[in-house]
Design an enzyme around this catalytic site. Structure first.
Site, PDB file in Angstrom:
ATOM      1  N   ALA B   8       0.856  -1.200   0.000  1.00  0.00           N
ATOM      2  CA  ALA B   8       0.000   0.000   0.000  1.00  0.00           C
ATOM      3  C   ALA B   8       0.883   1.237   0.000  1.00  0.00           C
ATOM      4  O   ALA B   8       1.823   1.332   0.792  1.00  0.00           O
ATOM      5  CB  ALA B   8      -0.906   0.010   1.231  1.00  0.00           C
ATOM      6  N   CYS B   9       0.599   2.158  -0.949  1.00  0.00           N
ATOM      7  CA  CYS B   9       1.379   3.401  -0.985  1.00  0.00           C
ATOM      8  C   CYS B   9       0.450   4.598  -0.836  1.00  0.00           C
ATOM      9  O   CYS B   9      -0.770   4.448  -0.766  1.00  0.00           O
ATOM     10  CB  CYS B   9       2.182   3.494  -2.274  1.00  0.00           C
ATOM     11  SG  CYS B   9       1.139   3.604  -3.740  1.00  0.00           S
ATOM     12  N   ALA B  10       1.042   5.801  -0.838  1.00  0.00           N
ATOM     13  CA  ALA B  10       0.286   7.007  -0.490  1.00  0.00           C
ATOM     14  C   ALA B  10      -0.864   7.291  -1.458  1.00  0.00           C
ATOM     15  O   ALA B  10      -1.986   7.546  -1.031  1.00  0.00           O
ATOM     16  CB  ALA B  10       1.227   8.195  -0.435  1.00  0.00           C
ATOM     17  N   THR B  16       2.069   0.711  -5.120  1.00  0.00           N
ATOM     18  CA  THR B  16       1.398  -0.462  -4.548  1.00  0.00           C
ATOM     19  C   THR B  16       1.569  -1.673  -5.480  1.00  0.00           C
ATOM     20  O   THR B  16       1.907  -2.788  -5.039  1.00  0.00           O
ATOM     21  CB  THR B  16      -0.111  -0.168  -4.378  1.00  0.00           C
ATOM     22  OG1 THR B  16      -0.248   0.969  -3.527  1.00  0.00           O
ATOM     23  CG2 THR B  16      -0.852  -1.358  -3.797  1.00  0.00           C
TER      24      THR B  16
END
Lengths: 841, 99
Positions: B8-10, B16
């Site tokens: 999971a990324c920003a 992701t």
């Protein structure tokens, strides 16, 4: 002999600058008594009858002052000055000028070596060229030739003063417009100033020639003014120099060295302190690409001319002449409010791209503007042009106007000694109808009054012209004038689709009266055997709230309505729209105004009539959703706005706009409505995620900033965003978390932002690799920028992007992208790997 | 080793999925068995079931934001790394799982 003193503190925020000083000097000059103003902090003093001396005294806000009055009528002078100083003066100041518009230097140009200055955009566009510095009036430091004799030089000096006063007074007599009259009056007051005269004569007395005395005096006052803290005082320096220059010319009998150059280079950026209108007209407009003025407001004469010639112009650029080099290259970015003083390669590249994008977008918009504007959910809106002259009509249709929504006929009646004849008018109206080729031309009958007087009508001055005898109210007193215009419009109705519109209607009877006159005109034409359309629609402007509330009854008399938002808001809120202090009181975004509009459109359509809208609101992209929500039949704006308005209509959904309007009418203030608008970011028309236009094979971008700007600019050119800087900023905000260099020479900057109107992928391959703080610290050769809408990204696009992200982890895919020989091959590679089904648009 | 992972990324647009792909690729090369749940712009995909989690030796979080439904992993040994670590140096990430 009596003497009086008035002690006071200067109440003016900007100090005792030119205008309040002239109030004081004019009052003092009405009396024989001597009047001296003493500035207590330093004991300096000035003759209060001299505006120049008062200004040079530099009285600042809060300075304690004493006016000392002595002489035979000192009592009367004291009473008048006391009232002025204590009552009038505190209110004499104009509101502070507005701060310059928000401005941001492009990130790609925030680098060492680029110098820039901010200014106020006065005429939009981007100009690039060779800098030409223009001086204002130049006063020589040394004038050759000794004084002949004291008496002869004094005679010459007095002659020069008299000549300039007479010349200025004569120009004022010639009834210039209000703006020029103000400038001339100020210059005349200076020429008549006692301090100016006594200083010149004192120089002559001490042995100077008259010419030298005038030059020295002008330089002296100008230097004093320029040293002042108040900008308003500093700006008067040019005026005193100009007055003395004119005096010098009168004394010497020949013009000073020309302030304008003989010829401009092929592409010139003219940089000046101020510019007189005649100086601007003397320049070769073919070669003038941009104009930068240090002083002068956005409404000065030279600026108004520059705007009408379409020359990108900035004003209020402090020290502009000091930061550019004559003969060097500079850029005027009057869209952003920037003067780029020197052309480093990055600046040249940035603006080459910007100009390309503007041209490309304009071309796209103009092409699509030829089609009718329809919302995404299928609701049509006619977008027509508002014009004042016949020349604008051809331009309007070239820009895709669906008709002429408002042909203001006032211009035909202005600047002349008698009204245009019926034949003259008929020819112009008929030509408009022919140019329209089947589209509607709505001709508004004469709309003048005390605010726009015509000399030959002999209208008496009114205390409050906006509430006076304007528009249709004027007609009964000028029957012949009205009859001629009615017949002319009727005659034109046989040449095309002509509708007639009545201004300033507030009573039913006014419409009935005009209809009787139309009937009479028809009978006259019939008797003379002149053709006209039997069924020419008649309409009324809805600009007085009374008329807006009578729509149901007016519908029995007329076939259509046109809402004039500027006046309707002014009259609804009872606030003069020309008065800055009332800005915000009269607001078209106020719920009260929106509720009135909702009611009007509902009432008009309930009676099966047609309703359009013109005025400032029609050109506002931000207000367009409200107008679409109203369900208007038409809006009318200036021709150049039409392509962008039509494109914007295509991006909206009428249903979403109606919902927005319903929310807006329930708001409690205009600010709440604006907050709603700011949060309303409709998606544009459905677009493919990527198209060939968004692929660059060999970019010469040299920095990360430049690549991101290049891609955002490409989105702008392709109508995928309206504000490329907003896209850039969204990308940079993501980049601040950590850089998006993947390694292996690839970077994938990305963002979620409603600054894009469609989900978009931009692909740029770089001629020279650039640093990107990548994971493997290798420079980047290929940049793939992903911009996704924040509020309503397409699910299918998100899937494709996820797949693209995964594929980029594989060397074979990266190599295919880097090796693709042309744009199509890059696209094919993306299509094949990502299973894109949507064809490139 | 049997691994369950979450990426999971920003913004949930790119990293992701890059991290998921990189971990998948590397696990195959190293002979690990791995199931990767992505928490990105399309929400949770390839969701880990209670059974997946129960049977795994270790949970790997390659995330820059907090993991949704993290209570599923209660009692599990969890190794957490930033997303870019998984993209840049996946082998080192798998090394960490051993210790």
């Amino acid at each position: 002999m009596q003497s009086y003193e008035i002690a006071f503190e200067c109440p003016l925020p900007l100090g005792l600058h030119a205008r309040p000083a002239s109030l004081v000097s004019e009052t003092a000059a009405r009396f024989a008594a001597t009047t001296i103003l003493i500035k207590e902090p330093d004991g300096s003093s000035a003759d209060a009858k001299s505006v120049l001396a008062l200004i040079a005294l530099e009285v600042r806000r809060g300075d304690r002052c004493v006016l000392r009055i002595a002489g035979e009528d000192a009592a009367a002078a004291h009473a008048a000055l006391r009232a002025l100083v204590l009552k009038t003066l505190p209110q004499a100041d104009a509101p502070l000028p507005p701060p310059p518009a928000a401005m941001q230097v492009p990130r790609a140009l925030r680098i060492p070596g680029v110098t820039w200055r901010a200014g106020t955009p006065a005429s939009p566009g981007i100009g690039q060229g060779i800098v030409v510095l223009l001086g204002g009036p130049v006063l020589p430091a040394h004038i050759p030739g000794p004084a002949i004799s004291r008496s002869e030089e004094e005679r010459r000096a007095r002659g020069g003063l008299a000549a300039v006063r007479a010349a200025l007074a004569a120009r004022l007599q010639a009834r210039p417009d209000a703006l020029e009259a103000g400038i001339l009056a100020a210059q005349l007051a200076m020429a008549r100033d006692t301090a100016l005269e006594s200083r010149i004569l004192a120089r002559v007395e001490s042995g100077s020639s008259a010419a030298q005395a005038v030059a020295d005096t002008g330089t002296y006052f100008a230097a004093r003014f320029r040293a002042a803290e108040s900008a308003l005082v500093r700006e008067r320096a040019v005026d005193i120099e100009d007055v003395c220059a004119q005096m010098l010319e009168a004394i010497q009998g020949s013009p000073l060295a020309a302030a304008a150059p003989a010829a401009l280079p092929a592409a010139a950026i003219v940089v000046a302190g101020t510019l007189a209108p005649r100086q601007l007209l003397a320049l070769d407009r073919q070669h003038l690409c941009g104009l930068v003025l240090e002083h002068a407001g956005t409404t000065s004469h030279a600026v108004i001319l520059a705007r009408s010639f379409g020359i990108p112009t900035l004003t209020g650029v402090a020290d502009a002449r000091a930061c550019v080099r004559a003969g060097g290259e500079a850029i005027v970015d009057a869209d952003a409010g920037l003067l780029i003083c020197n052309l480093v390669p990055e600046a040249r590249r940035h603006y080459d791209r910007r100009r390309w994008a503007l041209a490309r977008r304009h071309e796209r918009l103009t092409q699509s503007a030829q089609r009718p504007a329809v919302t995404r959910d299928g609701r049509p809106l006619e977008v027509a042009a508002s014009v004042s002259t016949r020349e604008e009509i051809g331009v309007a249709f070239a820009h895709g106007a669906d008709g002429i929504g408002l042909f203001r006929t006032e211009m035909l009646f202005m600047d002349r000694d008698s009204p245009p004849s019926e034949d003259e008018q008929a020819a112009i109206y008929a030509e408009a109808a022919r140019l329209a080729a089947g589209r509607t031309v709505i001709i508004r009958t004469l709309d003048v009054g005390g605010d726009k007087p015509l000399s030959y009508l002999g209208l008496p001055p009114e205390k409050n012209p906006f509430l006076g005898i304007r528009g249709v109210r004027l007609y009964p007193a000028h029957r012949d004038l009205v009859a001629a215009q009615l017949r002319a419009i009727l005659r034109a109705s046989s040449a095309g689709r002509v509708w007639m519109l009545l201004p300033m209607v507030s009573h039913l009877e006014e419409v009935r009266w005009v209809k009787e006159q139309i009937g009479a005109a028809q009978r006259e034409l019939q008797a003379a055997g002149v053709a006209f359309a039997a069924e020419m629609p008649l309409g009324v402007m809805l600009e007085v709230p009374a008329a807006a509330l009578l729509v149901d009854q007016l519908s029995d008399e007329v076939g259509f309505f046109s809402i004039g938002t500027n006046d309707l808001a002014q009259y609804l809120f009872a606030a003069d729209r020309g008065d800055d202090r009332l800005a915000g009181v009269s607001d078209v975004r106020h719920p009260a105004f929106l509720r009135l509009l909702v009611r009007v459109v509902r009432d008009v359509h309930a009676r099966g009539r047609w309703v359009g809208l013109c005025g400032e609101m029609a050109r506002s992209r931000r207000d367009l959703p409200l107008l679409l929500g109203l369900g208007l039949d038409e809006i009318s704006a200036a021709a150049p706005e039409i392509p962008a308005i039509k494109a914007a209509v295509a991006g909206h959904s009428a249903a979403a706009c109606a919902a927005l309007l319903a929310q807006a009418t329930a708001c409690k203030s205009a600010a709440e409505v604006e907050a709603l608008q700011a949060a309303f970011h409709p998606a544009g028309p459905a677009r493919a995620l990527v198209d060939p236009e968004l692929v660059v094979l060999e970019s010469d971008s040299a920095t990360k900033e430049e690549v991101i700007a290049e891609i955002a600019n490409g989105f702008f050119a392709a109508e995928r965003c309206d504000d490329p800087q907003a896209v850039e900023e969204a990308v940079w905000a993501r980049e601040a978390v950590y850089a998006t260099g993947l390694g292996h020479g690839f970077a994938v900057p990305h963002c979620r932002t409603d600054a894009v109107t469609a989900d978009s992928i931009g692909v740029v391959r770089l001629a020279q690799p650039i640093p990107w703080q990548s994971l493997d610290e290798e420079p980047v050769r290929c940049v793939i920028l992903l911009a996704i809408r924040a509020s309503d990204a397409e699910e299918v696009h998100l899937r494709i992007l996820a797949l693209l992200a995964r594929r980029l982890m594989h060397a074979e895919f990266r190599e295919r992208l880097l090796g693709a020989p042309d744009r199509e091959a890059v696209l094919q590679c993306l299509h094949a790997e990502l299973g894109l089904v949507d064809a490139p648009s | 080793v049997k691994i369950v992972a979450v990426t999971a990324c920003a913004t949930g647009i790119a990293h992701t999925y890059m991290a998921a792909e990189q971990l998948q690729k590397t696990a195959r090369a190293l002979g690990h068995e791995i199931k990767i749940e992505t928490q990105g712009s399309m929400g949770i995909e390839n969701e880990l079931s209670p059974q997946d989690i129960r049977e795994a030796d270790v949970a790997l979080f390659a995330v820059d934001i907090s993991v949704e439904q993290s209570e599923r992993f209660r009692g599990k040994r969890i190794v957490q790394v930033p997303v870019h670590e998984a993209i840049k140096n996946p082998k080192a990430v798998f090394e960490k799982l051993r210790s």
